[in-house]
Enzyme design. Structure first.
Site, short mmCIF file in Angstrom:
data_model
loop_
_atom_site.label_atom_id
_atom_site.label_comp_id
_atom_site.label_asym_id
_atom_site.label_seq_id
_atom_site.Cartn_x
_atom_site.Cartn_y
_atom_site.Cartn_z
N ASP A 206 0.80 -1.22 0.00
CA ASP A 206 0.00 0.00 0.00
C ASP A 206 0.84 1.27 0.00
OD1 ASP A 206 -2.55 1.34 0.11
OD2 ASP A 206 -2.23 1.72 2.23
N SER A 230 -6.84 5.79 -0.40
CA SER A 230 -7.16 4.48 -0.95
C SER A 230 -8.65 4.21 -0.80
CB SER A 230 -6.38 3.39 -0.22
OG SER A 230 -4.99 3.64 -0.28
N GLN A 280 -5.34 -1.47 -6.94
CA GLN A 280 -5.95 -0.52 -6.02
C GLN A 280 -6.52 0.66 -6.79
OE1 GLN A 280 -4.27 2.63 -2.92
NE2 GLN A 280 -4.17 0.58 -2.02
#
Length: 297
Positions: A206, A230, A280
């Site tokens: 991430d 995110s 993502q």
């Protein structure tokens, strides 16, 4: 071990509360972050650890799909509830909800599988990229700046992250293209528990996955008024690897529109094994005054 690694391991050590409803309940701490919001990779990794605690040892995680629902607060611990959705002959499915103050901040579904034989292939790793030892670390780039975020990224993150061709912390150098790569490795040795390495890989995945969107438009993290968050995160584990050895994370963004951008990533061992794939979508809001011309290819 060192401080950042101790902090990572402490964060991933969840407490079984002993409480039971129709779900398994765990609690875990929040890591301090400069802006006061829980790092998305942290709550992803903790949610996976919680799910792993409810699955038989012979079943390993192969995929997860999660949605970030609300920003987490680093001042409060997190409660994780795991619903044992299904246990079949080869696969198990778990749903984890992460809560703070009684409301969910993340919802995730993960799938686990027993070891199995089958056909095998992979997309090959790029071979024209520099070795990590030749690249500057985040501390090399940001260490001289007297700023909370710069200090944290330089000295307190558990992973060494090195960009190809260069980081986008302060400026975007070179072509404005929607792709990049990073080498990453934990700063210290982790235990041999492969579940810990799988969860830690989700944690590190991430860090930089949305950066190809910024690079494509010449927008650095330091851009005044930039807002990035995110929205969801998907990951597939293909093969095992240790996160305390160098991993190459190739990333590209196929599209950005409507205040959102999508990034895709592949993670390889140094000797070329494809370890995991990542996707993502994130909210990316760039102030109009900072929007440069379209990227080149």
């Amino acid at each position: 071990m060192n401080g950042p690694i101790d902090g990572l391991l402490s964060t991933l050590h969840l407490t079984d509360t002993g409480a039971r409803t129709t779900e398994d309940i765990f609690t875990g701490p929040s890591q301090w972050m400069p802006l006061g919001r829980v790092f998305g990779g942290q709550v992803l990794a903790q949610s996976l650890i919680a799910a792993m605690r409810t699955v038989a040892d012979d079943r390993t995680i192969h995929s997860m799909h999660g949605y970030f629902l609300r920003p987490g607060d680093v001042a409060h611990p997190i409660t994780f509830s795991v619903d044992r959705l299904h246990d079949g002959r080869s696969f198990s499915t778990r749903r984890t909800h992460a809560f703070q103050n009684g409301v969910p901040i993340l919802s995730l579904i993960a799938s686990f599988q027993t070891e199995d034989d089958g056909v095998s292939h992979q997309v090959e790793m790029p071979t024209d990229l520099p070795d990590p030892e030749t690249l500057p670390s985040t501390a090399d780039v940001l260490g001289a700046f007297d700023h909370d975020i710069a200090r944290y990224w330089s000295n307190e993150r558990a992973f060494d992250v090195r960009h190809v061709p260069s980081p986008v912390y302060l400026r975007v150098e070179g072509e404005r293209v929607p792709r990049q790569a990073v080498w990453m490795k934990a700063f210290g040795r982790l235990p041999d528990d492969l579940n810990m390495h799988r969860a830690a890989l989700a944690y590190a995945s991430d860090y930089s996955i949305l950066e190809p969107i910024l690079r494509a438009h010449g927008v650095a993290w330091a851009t005044p008024g930039l807002k990035v968050a995110s929205l969801d995160h998907a990951m597939w584990w293909h093969r095992d690897a240790r996160v305390d050895e160098w991993l190459l994370y190739t990333q590209d963004s196929p599209s950005a529109s409507g205040g959102r951008g999508l990034s895709l990533g592949r993670i390889y061992t140094r000797d070329g094994e494809l370890v995991a794939s990542v996707a993502q979508e994130g909210m990316v809001r760039v102030p109009e005054s900072a929007r440069p011309s379209a990227p080149t290819e």
